[in-house]
Design a protein around this motif. Structure first.
Motif, PDB file in Angstrom:
ATOM      1  N   ALA A 188      39.751  18.502 -44.106  1.00 46.54           N
ATOM      2  CA  ALA A 188      40.262  17.192 -44.513  1.00 46.54           C
ATOM      3  C   ALA A 188      41.361  17.332 -45.560  1.00 46.54           C
ATOM      4  O   ALA A 188      42.379  16.634 -45.513  1.00 46.54           O
ATOM      5  N   LEU A 189      41.159  18.281 -46.474  1.00 49.50           N
ATOM      6  CA  LEU A 189      42.147  18.504 -47.535  1.00 49.50           C
ATOM      7  C   LEU A 189      43.484  18.942 -46.942  1.00 49.50           C
ATOM      8  O   LEU A 189      44.539  18.395 -47.278  1.00 49.50           O
ATOM      9  N   VAL A 190      43.429  19.916 -46.022  1.00 46.27           N
ATOM     10  CA  VAL A 190      44.662  20.410 -45.415  1.00 46.27           C
ATOM     11  C   VAL A 190      45.340  19.298 -44.605  1.00 46.27           C
ATOM     12  O   VAL A 190      46.556  19.248 -44.497  1.00 46.27           O
ATOM     13  N   LEU A 191      44.526  18.391 -44.059  1.00 49.93           N
ATOM     14  CA  LEU A 191      45.098  17.279 -43.293  1.00 49.93           C
ATOM     15  C   LEU A 191      45.709  16.215 -44.203  1.00 49.93           C
ATOM     16  O   LEU A 191      46.249  15.216 -43.725  1.00 49.93           O
ATOM     17  N   GLY A 192      45.575  16.412 -45.513  1.00 52.34           N
ATOM     18  CA  GLY A 192      46.264  15.512 -46.437  1.00 52.34           C
ATOM     19  C   GLY A 192      45.380  14.471 -47.101  1.00 52.34           C
ATOM     20  O   GLY A 192      45.885  13.530 -47.700  1.00 52.34           O
ATOM     21  N   ALA A 193      44.045  14.634 -47.001  1.00 54.45           N
ATOM     22  CA  ALA A 193      43.162  13.649 -47.620  1.00 54.45           C
ATOM     23  C   ALA A 193      42.973  13.952 -49.102  1.00 54.45           C
ATOM     24  O   ALA A 193      42.951  15.118 -49.502  1.00 54.45           O
ATOM     25  N   GLY A 194      42.834  12.909 -49.908  1.00 52.75           N
ATOM     26  CA  GLY A 194      42.577  13.075 -51.338  1.00 52.75           C
ATOM     27  C   GLY A 194      41.088  13.231 -51.595  1.00 52.75           C
ATOM     28  O   GLY A 194      40.265  13.103 -50.685  1.00 52.75           O
TER      29      GLY A 194
END
Lengths: 301, 346
Positions: A188-194
């Motif tokens: 999720a982080l790599v996909l741009g989620a905070g």
């Protein structure tokens, strides 16, 4: 080759259960023993609680339960359970998140600290708060000077309940979250989620049943807590009495039917909790299962 | 988007996972990072993605300093070995995740997800949950999810490691075609040399946290730079001997002409691949006598253990067709020559 195969098949008995289980009489004896034990120590007392509660009829039962003192005890029990469930849920989530998703110095110490309420006697837990907030305690004089009442008042009861129910949520979540790892969060982080997006959209849905399970256990304990609350409550009828304390007071006054009537309320709450727990438990088991990554899944689809 | 890494170092509890690595990937390239487990290849990949923070060194994405940019902002696509699909979300929602956190419109999301679903040939499975998919399907969804926000770089960490041989084969083909269509800079980690040799146009071989060789598959296979690569990539025979005289080494009946830089009596190790041993029934020039001691069927080739006298033996591989036509069998006398070899000092 085929002959040897046949041979091994012939060797096997026709009824596979015979080789896999004990003889019939052993099975019967063991099951009966277990049932007898459960009946004697669990079912019988439960039946007794309700029969004693209704000893003087339904109208008497209602009058006891509707007594203003009993109602205030119910109210106080619910309030302290509400506070401890909400606060311990937040704390449990935060600590489990910190422990399972991050590396930091003092982590093992934190895990040990979380377990303290389980290992310390509830009476000691209550005394800790008396020593901290009581008139002779560390902060007692200051609190008294500012007219803030903690001990022998509602805040003390809530604090003691929080302390005793502290580990339930985090203890439930830590192994679950350890099992699940951080792969999905990293994805999720790599996909741009905070951080908050990851928490609400990825972490929380993955642990929701485990969390609910912990909350139910926490709630059950919060409503039933006696020892720690007894020390800090002061037993002021109608003011600082929770349900378990109220049962004790009635019992000490030889008012057995009333004591059992109030006890039946607690028992009823326990049964509701148990049903909820088993319903949630089934979902929780599914959640614990990590997606199979082996070749098995390849063949089944 | 190009990737550049300068003097990267990473240590875990005293273990040097990545040591002083520098590399440059041109935009649009398809590169494999090959190495045994524990060689630091995953750590390097995770540092490029921003999932690990390097102790020292620099990472540049499209020439811009990215070492201290959060993984959230790097705009890289990452595919995990065990998929890491969001198991409580449908296939559609999994692929849409990166678009939703970027606050794209519902229509944009729908269009992009359906475009990717047809790219991964899973149209119609959008309402399934990951648990209802096969391993190969899950990994394709993971790739689609990584590609959805149009990342500049696609990083794959052992993407096919958990799949069985047949599915792996298909996915290799598929990733090649995907790269041809999308031209996104792709770096994938693998411990499977066949995967690296087949898929990548360039291979970086890692061992003990360092890059040992950087080259095309043919360069790596035919001109191994180090002992480690000679042994790690492909099957090989090796023999330990010493330089007999300037430019010549003798081992058993074989004579190897070697680089004159090796001094006489220097200890050397000579590597040669079993398929570079030329085996015939009748004598041809420069061959030596050998006897077939064992045969082993290996699919497209047949492998022979050749006894060459003096208690010495070597492995040779012959294409199945040639072997069958020649009718080689055990205890037969044959002739053998070593056609290609590599010499390293010991």
């Amino acid at each position: 080759m085929p002959e040897t195969l046949k041979m091994t098949f012939k060797d096997k008995p026709n009824d596979p259960t015979k080789t896999l289980t004990e003889p019939r009489w052993v099975r019967w004896a063991l099951v009966s023993l277990a049932l007898l034990f459960v009946g004697l120590f669990l079912v019988l007392p439960l039946v007794e609680v309700f029969s004693a509660a209704f000893d003087k009829g339904f109208t008497y039962y209602l009058s006891v339960v509707r007594d203003p003192v009993a109602l205030s005890a119910i109210q106080l029990t619910l309030i302290s359970a509400l506070f401890s469930v909400v606060l311990n849920t937040i704390f449990g989530l935060a600590s489990a998140w910190a422990i399972t998703k991050f590396q930091f110095p003092g982590k093992n110490l934190l895990i040990t600290l979380i377990d303290i309420p389980f290992s310390v006697s509830p009476v000691v837990a209550g005394l800790i708060y008396v020593l901290l907030f009581g008139l002779q305690g560390i902060w007692g004089p200051w609190l008294a000077a500012h007219n803030i009442h903690v001990i022998f008042a509602v805040p003390g009861i809530i604090l003691a309940t929080i302390f005793v129910t502290f580990p339930f949520v985090s203890r439930e979540l830590i192994p679950l979250m350890q099992e699940q790892g951080s792969d999905e969060e990293e994805a999720a982080l790599v996909l741009g989620a905070g951080g908050w997006q990851i928490f609400w959209k990825v972490t929380l849905p993955n642990i929701q049943w485990g969390l609910l399970y912990g909350v139910i256990l926490c709630n059950a304990r919060a409503m039933g807590e006696f020892g720690a609350v007894s020390v800090v409550s002061g037993h002021i009828r109608g003011l600082t009495d929770t349900l378990p304390l109220h049962v004790e007071i009635l019992y000490n006054e030889y008012n057995f039917t009333a004591a059992f009537a109030v006890a039946s309320l607690l028992t009823f709450l326990a049964i509701v909790t148990l049903v909820a727990k088993s319903l949630v438990g089934a979902k929780y088991e599914q959640e614990k299962q990590v997606l199979p990554t082996s070749l098995e899944s390849e063949r089944t689809v | 988007m190009s990737i550049e890494v300068k003097n990267l170092n990473k240590t875990f509890n005293g273990f040097k996972a990545v040591q002083n690595i520098s590399l440059k990937l041109e935009s649009g390239s398809l590169v494999a990072l090959l190495g045994p487990s524990g060689s630091g290849k995953s750590t390097l990949l995770r540092m490029i993605a921003g999932l690990e923070i390097p102790d020292t060194g620099e990472i540049l994405l499209t020439g811009r300093e990215a070492t201290h940019v959060s993984a959230k902002e790097r705009n890289v696509g990452f595919v995990f070995q065990h998929y890491a699909l969001f198991k409580h979300m449908t296939v559609f929602e999994n692929i849409a995740f990166g678009l939703r956190v970027r606050k794209q419109s519902e229509k944009q999301i729908r269009d992009r997800v359906h475009e990717l679903l047809s790219l991964i040939q899973l149209s119609g499975l959008d309402k399934r949950y990951p648990s209802q998919l096969s391993g190969g399907q899950r990994q394709r969804v993971a790739v689609a999810r990584a590609l959805a926000p149009r990342p500049g770089v696609l990083l794959l960490d052992e993407p096919f490691g958990a799949l069985d041989a047949k599915v792996r084969e298909e996915l290799r083909e598929w990733i090649l075609r995907l790269h041809e269509e999308s031209h996104v800079t792709t770096l994938f980690v693998t411990h499977d040399q066949n995967e690296a040799l087949e898929v990548a146009s360039r291979i970086l071989i890692m061992n003990n946290g360092k890059i040992e060789q950087d080259g095309t598959p043919i360069e790596i296979f035919d001109h191994p730079a180090t002992h480690f690569i000679a042994q790690f990539v492909g099957e090989t025979n090796y023999i330990d001997t010493e330089v007999t005289e300037k430019g010549l080494a003798v081992w058993g009946p074989f004579r190897f002409s070697i680089d004159p830089k090796f001094a006489p009596h220097q200890k050397i190790r000579i590597y040669f691949r079993p398929h570079d041993v030329y085996v015939t029934e009748s004598f041809e020039t420069l061959q030596v006598k050998a006897r077939i001691k064992k045969t082993r069927f290996k699919g497209t080739v047949i492998e022979y253990l050749l006894d060459i006298g003096e208690d010495k033996s070597i492995f040779a591989q012959v294409p199945k067709g040639v072997a069958l036509a020649s009718g080689f069998k055990e205890n037969q006398d044959v002739y053998a020559a070593i056609t290609a070899y590599h010499v390293f000092p010991l």
